[in-house]
Design a protein around this motif. Structure first.
Motif, mmCIF file in Angstrom:
data_model
loop_
_atom_site.group_PDB
_atom_site.id
_atom_site.type_symbol
_atom_site.label_atom_id
_atom_site.label_comp_id
_atom_site.label_asym_id
_atom_site.label_seq_id
_atom_site.Cartn_x
_atom_site.Cartn_y
_atom_site.Cartn_z
ATOM 1 N N SER A 1 0.811 -1.214 0.000
ATOM 2 C CA SER A 1 0.000 0.000 0.000
ATOM 3 C C SER A 1 0.843 1.263 0.000
ATOM 4 C CB SER A 1 -0.922 0.004 1.224
ATOM 5 O OG SER A 1 -0.159 -0.065 2.419
ATOM 6 N N THR A 2 2.136 1.142 0.338
ATOM 7 C CA THR A 2 3.008 2.317 0.363
ATOM 8 C C THR A 2 3.544 2.660 -1.018
ATOM 9 O OG1 THR A 2 4.975 0.966 0.787
ATOM 10 C CG2 THR A 2 3.735 1.748 2.703
ATOM 11 N N ILE A 3 3.287 1.814 -2.014
ATOM 12 C CA ILE A 3 3.851 2.014 -3.351
ATOM 13 C C ILE A 3 3.004 3.017 -4.116
ATOM 14 C CG2 ILE A 3 4.441 0.886 -5.512
ATOM 15 C CD1 ILE A 3 4.658 -1.716 -3.840
ATOM 16 N N SER A 4 3.650 4.024 -4.679
ATOM 17 C CA SER A 4 2.940 5.031 -5.454
ATOM 18 C C SER A 4 2.521 4.464 -6.802
ATOM 19 C CB SER A 4 3.849 6.236 -5.669
ATOM 20 O OG SER A 4 3.366 7.066 -6.694
ATOM 21 N N GLN A 5 1.372 4.933 -7.293
ATOM 22 C CA GLN A 5 0.893 4.486 -8.599
ATOM 23 C C GLN A 5 1.890 4.835 -9.693
ATOM 24 O OE1 GLN A 5 -2.627 6.437 -9.985
ATOM 25 N NE2 GLN A 5 -3.080 4.895 -11.504
ATOM 26 N N LYS A 6 2.648 5.930 -9.496
ATOM 27 C CA LYS A 6 3.592 6.368 -10.517
ATOM 28 C C LYS A 6 4.806 5.444 -10.602
ATOM 29 C CE LYS A 6 2.333 11.237 -9.887
ATOM 30 N NZ LYS A 6 2.822 12.562 -9.440
ATOM 31 N N LYS A 7 4.941 4.526 -9.657
ATOM 32 C CA LYS A 7 6.147 3.713 -9.598
ATOM 33 C C LYS A 7 5.850 2.219 -9.659
ATOM 34 C CE LYS A 7 8.377 7.217 -6.772
ATOM 35 N NZ LYS A 7 8.946 7.528 -5.442
ATOM 36 N N ALA A 8 4.682 1.836 -10.160
ATOM 37 C CA ALA A 8 4.303 0.429 -10.185
ATOM 38 C C ALA A 8 3.897 -0.016 -11.579
ATOM 39 C CB ALA A 8 3.166 0.175 -9.199
ATOM 40 N N VAL A 9 4.279 -1.260 -11.901
ATOM 41 C CA VAL A 9 3.973 -1.866 -13.199
ATOM 42 C C VAL A 9 3.474 -3.286 -12.949
ATOM 43 C CG1 VAL A 9 4.973 -2.727 -15.354
ATOM 44 C CG2 VAL A 9 5.685 -0.506 -14.454
ATOM 45 N N ILE A 10 2.470 -3.715 -13.700
ATOM 46 C CA ILE A 10 2.040 -5.114 -13.662
ATOM 47 C C ILE A 10 2.766 -5.869 -14.763
ATOM 48 C CG2 ILE A 10 0.103 -6.705 -13.904
ATOM 49 C CD1 ILE A 10 -1.744 -4.437 -13.092
ATOM 50 N N LEU A 11 3.399 -6.980 -14.404
ATOM 51 C CA LEU A 11 4.008 -7.865 -15.396
ATOM 52 C C LEU A 11 3.227 -9.170 -15.354
ATOM 53 C CD1 LEU A 11 6.140 -8.344 -17.512
ATOM 54 C CD2 LEU A 11 7.740 -9.014 -15.723
ATOM 55 N N ALA A 12 2.334 -9.326 -16.302
ATOM 56 C CA ALA A 12 1.384 -10.437 -16.282
ATOM 57 C C ALA A 12 2.087 -11.786 -16.418
ATOM 58 C CB ALA A 12 0.362 -10.259 -17.402
ATOM 59 N N SER A 13 1.450 -12.810 -15.882
ATOM 60 C CA SER A 13 1.979 -14.175 -16.020
ATOM 61 C C SER A 13 1.948 -14.590 -17.481
ATOM 62 C CB SER A 13 1.131 -15.141 -15.186
ATOM 63 O OG SER A 13 1.170 -14.795 -13.827
ATOM 64 N N CYS A 14 2.879 -15.458 -17.843
ATOM 65 C CA CYS A 14 2.970 -15.890 -19.240
ATOM 66 C C CYS A 14 3.243 -17.383 -19.298
ATOM 67 C CB CYS A 14 4.074 -15.123 -19.970
ATOM 68 S SG CYS A 14 5.737 -15.448 -19.343
ATOM 69 N N SER A 15 3.153 -17.948 -20.494
ATOM 70 C CA SER A 15 3.433 -19.369 -20.671
ATOM 71 C C SER A 15 4.923 -19.637 -20.528
ATOM 72 C CB SER A 15 2.916 -19.853 -22.030
ATOM 73 O OG SER A 15 3.470 -19.076 -23.079
ATOM 74 N N SER A 16 5.266 -20.882 -20.252
ATOM 75 C CA SER A 16 6.643 -21.230 -19.886
ATOM 76 C C SER A 16 7.657 -20.955 -20.992
ATOM 77 C CB SER A 16 6.714 -22.708 -19.498
ATOM 78 O OG SER A 16 6.261 -23.525 -20.572
ATOM 79 N N ASP A 17 7.238 -20.975 -22.259
ATOM 80 C CA ASP A 17 8.199 -20.747 -23.333
ATOM 81 C C ASP A 17 8.703 -19.309 -23.358
ATOM 82 O OD1 ASP A 17 5.308 -20.481 -24.366
ATOM 83 O OD2 ASP A 17 6.426 -19.358 -25.875
ATOM 84 N N GLN A 18 8.050 -18.410 -22.603
ATOM 85 C CA GLN A 18 8.459 -17.003 -22.572
ATOM 86 C C GLN A 18 9.068 -16.603 -21.227
ATOM 87 O OE1 GLN A 18 8.531 -15.033 -25.216
ATOM 88 N NE2 GLN A 18 7.711 -16.731 -26.443
#
Length: 469
Positions: free
Chosen positions: A164-181
């Protein structure tokens, strides 16, 4: 946090099952890992001297443990792995790292948020060789080791913090991916972290649709970018649902934007140019996705090599960071600034350099040791962009650290720097060792007994330089 984390190496087999060449590989790997963790990344953790085998780790794991599981070859019994044994109840997934030395077909070892690092040559599918001489290790091997080391450092530093302390300006979502990637995901993850951004990773929730959806929506509201990778495989699949995790995450983003079209977040969807879907279902999904124009609001699709995609991410995040900060160029009496790069242990000496140079009319920037690891990286990159000159204060024989800082300077144009530096210098007690080509464009200054005199040559170069160039 007061407690010292202890790091254990675990091999899911009996020691008697290993050949001599496996034992040599383990010893060399552990030696290189220790250097990466303690000397380059400078993590305050205790590495257990023993390598643990089947049934030997049962009474060791606790909340301050980090387990590194090494799957050396296809002779390892996968059902002995931590995630398939009672050991998994004793350790958080965030405190577990898996080194895989050959292509594993078994998807269950790579699902549900278990951090997996591939230590094999993907062209030959053969185990990476670890030479006894660390100087002979290739850069890509060191990068893999640094990935783990930095992840461990982040884990230890953030173990008593909340998201909750993380600013929106400093956060990125890195979505899950299939194993070949997975390997490409690690490359992208490394780039984002180096830019100073926190990464939300949905991997821990892919076994529970409800929790995954809740987590994604919460992260969409806290992040400026959502990065999605489409791979050759449709795995991993959400249990009891025909929808792949990749498809589910993309659909969740569309639903979020449909509810709030003014949301600050944007989506980047990366499709590798050499993509070859392994199933007809995955092929149809990719074709359908490319034509869903109505679902492309707040979205860009990039079909380019991973290095190009990294540059796009870098540009977007740095443009956002600089526009958010709107920071002005550091000003001083003569409008010239110098950034002193130093190790944490040399902070007091760096402050003395700052004092001397400030008296000579320069604006001096140094690292702030009170910042978090993410903030520190962010400040480091901002200083590289904004300063007029840069000085590396080099006090020991850690050439890997020195070369990494020179690499940062060389990459500065890629993170927004527009002008040349008036001077790029190294201040060192021992210049005789700095004779490689990488140092040829740097001013080498001997750190003698009179520090003020040592720094004078740098001041004179800065004063003579045309700052408008």
């Amino acid at each position: 946090m007061n407690e010292i984390f202890k790091i254990y190496f675990y091999i899911p087999c009996l020691e008697s099952n290993l050949q001599d060449q496996d034992k040599n590989w383990l010893n060399n790997f552990k030696k290189a890992f220790t250097v990466g963790l303690t000397q380059i990344v400078n993590v305050n953790a205790e590495i257990d001297s023993k390598i643990y085998f089947e049934n030997e780790l049962n009474d060791k794991l606790n909340k301050n443990s980090i387990a590194i599981q090494l799957i050396l070859n296809d002779k390892i019994e996968l059902d002995k792995c931590i995630q398939h044994s009672s050991l998994k109840e004793k350790i958080n997934k965030d405190q577990f790292f898996q080194i895989v030395c050959y292509p594993i077909i078994n998807e269950s070892l790579k699902k549900d948020g278990y951090k997996t690092i591939a230590f094999y040559d993907e062209n030959t599918n053969k185990q990476i060789k670890f030479d006894e001489s660390l100087d002979r290790l290739k850069d890509d091997i060191w990068l893999k080791l640094l990935d783990i080391s930095l992840e461990i450092k982040r884990l230890i530093k953030s173990s008593d913090k909340v998201d909750s302390t993380i600013s929106q300006k400093k956060a990125v979502i890195l979505a899950s991916c299939s194993s070949d990637q997975y390997n490409n995901k690690l490359i992208i993850e490394r780039e984002i972290r180096q830019l100073g951004y926190y990464i939300y990773d949905p991997s821990n929730f892919i076994s529970d649709v409800g929790k995954l959806n809740e987590f994604l929506n919460d992260c969409f509201s806290k992040s400026i970018l959502s990065i999605h990778i489409i791979g050759n495989n449709e795995f991993p699949l959400i249990p009891n649902d025909e929808t792949s995790v990749t498809e589910f995450q993309n659909r969740a983003f569309v639903n979020f934007i449909n509810k709030d079209n003014k949301a600050a977040i944007n989506r980047l969807v990366w499709i590798p140019p050499d993509l070859k879907p392994k199933s007809e279902r995955q092929k149809l999904y990719i074709e359908s996705f490319m034509h869903q124009v109505e679902a492309m609001d707040h979205t860009e699709i990039i079909q380019a090599p991973v290095e190009v995609f990294k540059s796009i991410i870098q540009r977007k995040l740095n443009d956002k960071a600089l526009s958010d900060k709107a920071e002005k160029r550091p000003e001083s009496n003569n409008g010239r600034s110098l950034y002193v790069i130093h190790k944490e242990a040399d902070l007091e000496k760096a402050k003395k350099i700052k004092s001397i140079l400030s008296e000579k009319g320069l604006q001096v920037l140094i690292n702030d040791n009170t910042l978090s690891n993410i903030e520190s990286i962010r400040l480091h990159q901002q200083n590289l962009v904004l300063c007029d000159a840069v000085l590396i204060f080099y006090t020991d024989n850690n050439r890997l650290w020195l070369n990494s800082k020179i690499s940062d300077i060389l990459k500065a144009p890629g993170i927004g720097r527009k002008k040349k530096y008036s001077v790029k210098a190294i201040l060192s007690n021992n210049l005789s060792e700095l004779n490689a080509p990488i140092y040829k464009d740097l001013v080498l200054v001997e750190n003698n007994s009179n520090l003020s005199e040592s720094l004078q040559s740098i001041v004179e170069i800065i004063e003579k330089y045309d700052n408008s160039r």
